[in-house]
Design a protein around this motif. Structure first.
Motif, PDB file in Angstrom:
ATOM      1  N   MET A   1      10.485   0.572 -18.582  1.00  0.00           N
ATOM      2  CA  MET A   1       9.896   1.269 -17.457  1.00  0.00           C
ATOM      3  C   MET A   1      10.727   0.994 -16.201  1.00  0.00           C
ATOM      4  N   GLN A   2      11.013   2.031 -15.455  1.00  0.00           N
ATOM      5  CA  GLN A   2      11.835   1.900 -14.258  1.00  0.00           C
ATOM      6  C   GLN A   2      11.031   1.265 -13.120  1.00  0.00           C
ATOM      7  N   GLU A   3      11.673   0.318 -12.426  1.00  0.00           N
ATOM      8  CA  GLU A   3      11.036  -0.367 -11.292  1.00  0.00           C
ATOM      9  C   GLU A   3      10.876   0.610 -10.127  1.00  0.00           C
ATOM     10  N   ILE A   4       9.668   0.721  -9.606  1.00  0.00           N
ATOM     11  CA  ILE A   4       9.404   1.595  -8.464  1.00  0.00           C
ATOM     12  C   ILE A   4       9.659   0.814  -7.187  1.00  0.00           C
ATOM     13  N   VAL A   5      10.455   1.385  -6.307  1.00  0.00           N
ATOM     14  CA  VAL A   5      10.742   0.771  -5.020  1.00  0.00           C
ATOM     15  C   VAL A   5       9.719   1.288  -4.015  1.00  0.00           C
ATOM     16  N   LEU A   6       8.920   0.390  -3.458  1.00  0.00           N
ATOM     17  CA  LEU A   6       7.919   0.765  -2.465  1.00  0.00           C
ATOM     18  C   LEU A   6       8.573   0.770  -1.090  1.00  0.00           C
ATOM     19  N   LYS A   7       8.254   1.796  -0.291  1.00  0.00           N
ATOM     20  CA  LYS A   7       8.838   1.856   1.048  1.00  0.00           C
ATOM     21  C   LYS A   7       7.891   2.568   2.005  1.00  0.00           C
ATOM     22  N   GLU A   8       8.161   2.365   3.278  1.00  0.00           N
ATOM     23  CA  GLU A   8       7.344   2.983   4.323  1.00  0.00           C
ATOM     24  C   GLU A   8       7.360   4.499   4.177  1.00  0.00           C
ATOM     25  N   GLY A   9       6.194   5.111   4.424  1.00  0.00           N
ATOM     26  CA  GLY A   9       6.083   6.560   4.363  1.00  0.00           C
ATOM     27  C   GLY A   9       5.628   7.094   3.019  1.00  0.00           C
ATOM     28  N   MET A  10       5.558   6.240   1.999  1.00  0.00           N
ATOM     29  CA  MET A  10       5.115   6.700   0.675  1.00  0.00           C
ATOM     30  C   MET A  10       3.608   6.934   0.679  1.00  0.00           C
ATOM     31  N   LEU A  11       3.201   8.039   0.078  1.00  0.00           N
ATOM     32  CA  LEU A  11       1.780   8.317  -0.111  1.00  0.00           C
ATOM     33  C   LEU A  11       1.314   7.613  -1.368  1.00  0.00           C
ATOM     34  N   ILE A  12       0.130   7.024  -1.291  1.00  0.00           N
ATOM     35  CA  ILE A  12      -0.410   6.280  -2.430  1.00  0.00           C
ATOM     36  C   ILE A  12      -1.859   6.699  -2.689  1.00  0.00           C
ATOM     37  N   SER A  13      -2.331   6.370  -3.858  1.00  0.00           N
ATOM     38  CA  SER A  13      -3.737   6.525  -4.203  1.00  0.00           C
ATOM     39  C   SER A  13      -4.218   5.177  -4.718  1.00  0.00           C
ATOM     40  N   ASP A  14      -5.240   4.638  -4.077  1.00  0.00           N
ATOM     41  CA  ASP A  14      -5.821   3.354  -4.477  1.00  0.00           C
ATOM     42  C   ASP A  14      -7.278   3.603  -4.843  1.00  0.00           C
ATOM     43  N   ASN A  15      -7.551   3.617  -6.134  1.00  0.00           N
ATOM     44  CA  ASN A  15      -8.890   3.947  -6.647  1.00  0.00           C
ATOM     45  C   ASN A  15      -9.380   5.278  -6.096  1.00  0.00           C
ATOM     46  N   GLY A  16      -8.484   6.249  -6.001  1.00  0.00           N
ATOM     47  CA  GLY A  16      -8.851   7.591  -5.548  1.00  0.00           C
ATOM     48  C   GLY A  16      -8.784   7.798  -4.052  1.00  0.00           C
ATOM     49  N   LYS A  17      -8.587   6.734  -3.276  1.00  0.00           N
ATOM     50  CA  LYS A  17      -8.457   6.872  -1.815  1.00  0.00           C
ATOM     51  C   LYS A  17      -6.979   7.074  -1.484  1.00  0.00           C
ATOM     52  N   VAL A  18      -6.680   8.153  -0.765  1.00  0.00           N
ATOM     53  CA  VAL A  18      -5.297   8.467  -0.423  1.00  0.00           C
ATOM     54  C   VAL A  18      -4.909   7.760   0.868  1.00  0.00           C
ATOM     55  N   GLY A  19      -3.732   7.153   0.845  1.00  0.00           N
ATOM     56  CA  GLY A  19      -3.240   6.439   2.008  1.00  0.00           C
ATOM     57  C   GLY A  19      -1.732   6.543   2.113  1.00  0.00           C
ATOM     58  N   ILE A  20      -1.196   5.894   3.119  1.00  0.00           N
ATOM     59  CA  ILE A  20       0.241   5.891   3.341  1.00  0.00           C
ATOM     60  C   ILE A  20       0.684   4.456   3.648  1.00  0.00           C
ATOM     61  N   ILE A  21       1.837   4.084   3.096  1.00  0.00           N
ATOM     62  CA  ILE A  21       2.410   2.776   3.419  1.00  0.00           C
ATOM     63  C   ILE A  21       3.009   2.891   4.809  1.00  0.00           C
ATOM     64  N   VAL A  22       2.418   2.184   5.756  1.00  0.00           N
ATOM     65  CA  VAL A  22       2.812   2.269   7.156  1.00  0.00           C
ATOM     66  C   VAL A  22       3.935   1.287   7.467  1.00  0.00           C
ATOM     67  N   LYS A  23       3.845   0.101   6.867  1.00  0.00           N
ATOM     68  CA  LYS A  23       4.800  -0.947   7.234  1.00  0.00           C
ATOM     69  C   LYS A  23       5.026  -1.895   6.062  1.00  0.00           C
ATOM     70  N   GLU A  24       6.260  -2.336   5.925  1.00  0.00           N
ATOM     71  CA  GLU A  24       6.592  -3.399   4.981  1.00  0.00           C
ATOM     72  C   GLU A  24       6.719  -4.686   5.794  1.00  0.00           C
ATOM     73  N   ILE A  25       6.007  -5.724   5.366  1.00  0.00           N
ATOM     74  CA  ILE A  25       5.988  -6.984   6.101  1.00  0.00           C
ATOM     75  C   ILE A  25       6.573  -8.071   5.205  1.00  0.00           C
ATOM     76  N   LYS A  26       7.722  -8.593   5.603  1.00  0.00           N
ATOM     77  CA  LYS A  26       8.352  -9.681   4.841  1.00  0.00           C
ATOM     78  C   LYS A  26       8.151 -10.974   5.608  1.00  0.00           C
TER      79      LYS A  26
END
Length: 76
Positions: A1-26
């Motif tokens: 399985m290919q590793e998915i790179v998460l980044k700012e601006g990606m749309l996501i679904s978390d248990n059916g709730k749609v959201g957007i990754i606003v910030k990556e915090i390291k």
């Protein structure tokens, strides 16, 4: 399985709730070996509720394996 790179601006679904990754915090801490212990968190804004949550990358990966957290792709 290919590793998915998460980044700012990606749309996501978390248990059916749609959201957007606003910030990556390291963040890192000093340790013996390796010298730095890095952790990545993501700030996610949910459109339906206006809620903002911070979730760790390891947790996101586990939820993706379970199928409850998905990246919404823009397919042409």
């Amino acid at each position: 399985m290919q590793e998915i790179v998460l980044k700012e601006g990606m749309l996501i679904s978390d248990n059916g709730k749609v959201g957007i990754i606003v910030k990556e915090i390291k963040s890192g801490t000093w340790s013996e070996a390796p010298l730095f212990n890095w952790r990545t968190n993501y700030e996610i804004y949910f459109f339906s509720t206006g809620d903002v949550t911070i979730i760790g990358e390891d947790t996101v990966r586990r939820l993706m394996e379970l199928g409850s957290f998905k990246i919404l792709e823009d397919k042409p």
